[in-house]
Design an enzyme around this catalytic site. Structure first.
Site, PDB file in Angstrom:
ATOM      1  N   GLY A   1       0.735  -1.127  -0.102  1.00 14.07           N
ATOM      2  CA  GLY A   1       0.101   0.128  -0.036  1.00 14.07           C
ATOM      3  C   GLY A   1       0.814   1.121  -0.015  1.00 14.07           C
ATOM      4  O   GLY A   1       1.872   1.277  -0.346  1.00 14.07           O
TER       5      GLY A   1
ATOM      6  N   LEU B   1       0.327   3.824  -1.950  1.00 12.61           N
ATOM      7  CA  LEU B   1       1.201   3.590  -3.496  1.00 12.61           C
ATOM      8  C   LEU B   1       1.379   4.923  -3.900  1.00 12.61           C
ATOM      9  O   LEU B   1       0.933   5.883  -3.662  1.00 12.61           O
ATOM     10  CB  LEU B   1      -0.228   3.053  -4.411  1.00 12.61           C
ATOM     11  CG  LEU B   1      -0.838   1.939  -3.710  1.00 12.61           C
ATOM     12  CD1 LEU B   1      -2.027   1.640  -4.648  1.00 12.61           C
ATOM     13  CD2 LEU B   1       0.194   0.709  -3.703  1.00 12.61           C
ATOM     14  N   HIS B   2       2.568   4.854  -4.725  1.00 11.71           N
ATOM     15  CA  HIS B   2       3.222   5.884  -5.465  1.00 11.71           C
ATOM     16  C   HIS B   2       3.090   5.652  -7.000  1.00 11.71           C
ATOM     17  O   HIS B   2       2.772   4.160  -7.324  1.00 11.71           O
ATOM     18  CB  HIS B   2       4.266   6.303  -5.126  1.00 11.71           C
ATOM     19  CG  HIS B   2       5.361   5.260  -4.800  1.00 11.71           C
ATOM     20  ND1 HIS B   2       5.959   4.435  -6.000  1.00 11.71           N
ATOM     21  CD2 HIS B   2       5.978   4.649  -3.753  1.00 11.71           C
ATOM     22  CE1 HIS B   2       6.478   3.672  -5.538  1.00 11.71           C
ATOM     23  NE2 HIS B   2       6.778   3.507  -4.172  1.00 11.71           N
TER      24      HIS B   2
ATOM     25  N   HIS C   1       4.220   2.173  -7.983  1.00 12.25           N
ATOM     26  CA  HIS C   1       3.308   0.791  -7.940  1.00 12.25           C
ATOM     27  C   HIS C   1       2.423   1.013  -9.054  1.00 12.25           C
ATOM     28  O   HIS C   1       2.127  -0.085  -9.693  1.00 12.25           O
ATOM     29  CB  HIS C   1       2.517   1.013  -6.775  1.00 12.25           C
ATOM     30  CG  HIS C   1       3.371   0.952  -5.129  1.00 12.25           C
ATOM     31  ND1 HIS C   1       3.615   1.867  -4.671  1.00 12.25           N
ATOM     32  CD2 HIS C   1       3.676  -0.151  -4.697  1.00 12.25           C
ATOM     33  CE1 HIS C   1       4.417   1.419  -3.380  1.00 12.25           C
ATOM     34  NE2 HIS C   1       4.435   0.042  -3.621  1.00 12.25           N
TER      35      HIS C   1
END
Ligand code: PAF
Length: 288
Positions: free
Chosen positions: A27, A29-30, A33
């Site tokens: 998780g 997320l950037h 991802h």
């Protein structure tokens, strides 16, 4: 997009579905991802993203409790990327009892990051194997940013005959070159400005190797010293063979430079692949 929180819900949701591609994440997320999700969508008809901060892969004094948990924002991003199902289980669901059955990895799991984070890759491999068994993907996508992890996941699937193809997604970088990571947000302004030096060090080493330098120990030592001189606490800087992450011979062409170092309270990792031209003339500076 369906968001599931238990194994039972997920299994119900995936009943009869084939061609599943899994992107396992913790998780927060950037873009890195989301790029893995883009790759997943190119390869499969049905994309599942797991969001789970896995306690098994954190050491006692590591950042498990402060690791950012941003489920709502993550789901919004994933919906926009066309993900089919999110699997965000609770710890109790994934580990209803102490996890005593774990995955034993090859010895290289105890080198590089594994030497500084004992048991880390056992924790990663165990949760990933559980996720594979739960989701039953035919492809899983991992980032090259975690190069050793990607290598070990390939070893695990090959040696345990898992019917999953592992795809590696390129590292996504900020405009100054810093590899995107959820942990970058721990950095203060001054640390963030300094952080790019890790990438610059690796890029400098790559240039030297492409230029014909074969004294890898010296290159590693110089990079460690340069980082230390600027206040970094270096775990390792290592030039390894891409094929098996072993120490390479001077004539080896497919190399990877890996590093992990601390800036204040934040541990950053990065790596760069180096593809030496076979028979390249030492001393000739290649334009990268
Ligand atoms: O790379 C990560 O985010 C984690 O190590 C993974 C693969 C999701 C396992 O927890």
């Amino acid at each position: 997009m369906v968001v599931t929180h238990t194994i039972a819900e997920l299994r119900e949701c995936l009943r009869g579905v084939t061609g599943i591609v899994l992107v396992p994440t913790m998780g927060n997320l950037h873009q890195g991802h989301l790029d893995l999700v883009r790759i997943a969508r190119q390869h499969g008809v049905f994309v599942v993203v797991s969001l789970f901060v896995n306690p098994l892969q954190f050491g006692l004094n590591e950042d498990y409790s402060k690791y950012p948990r941003t489920l709502e924002q993550d789901c919004k991003k994933l919906e926009q990327c066309g993900v089919d199902v999110v699997f965000a289980p609770s710890e109790r669901d994934l580990y209803p009892q102490p996890q005593q059955v774990t995955v034993e990895l090859p010895p290289v799991a105890n080198e590089l990051c594994g030497a500084f984070r004992p048991g880390h890759f056992r924790g990663v491999a165990t949760v990933v194997l559980k996720l594979f068994n739960i989701v039953q993907p035919y492809i899983a996508v991992f980032g090259k940013k975690d190069y050793q992890q990607l290598y070990l996941m390939r070893q695990m699937t090959a040696q345990l005959n898992l019917p999953v193809d592992i795809i590696g997604g390129e590292t996504v970088r900020a405009s100054d070159g810093l590899a995107l990571s959820s942990r970058n947000q721990y950095l203060n302004v001054a640390e963030r400005a300094e952080a790019v030096f890790l990438y610059q060090s690796l890029a400098g080493m790559r240039l030297s190797i492409m230029d014909g330098v074969t004294d890898f120990f010296k290159l590693e030592r110089q990079a460690r010293e340069a980082l230390s001189a600027r206040g970094w606490r270096v775990d390792y800087v290592a030039i390894r063979s891409q094929a098996n992450l072993a120490e390479p011979t001077a004539s080896e062409c497919n190399l990877v430079i890996l590093a992990a170092a601390w800036l204040g309270q934040t541990r950053l990792i990065d790596n760069l692949e180096v593809l030496k031209e076979r028979g390249a003339v030492p001393g000739r500076n290649l334009d990268l």
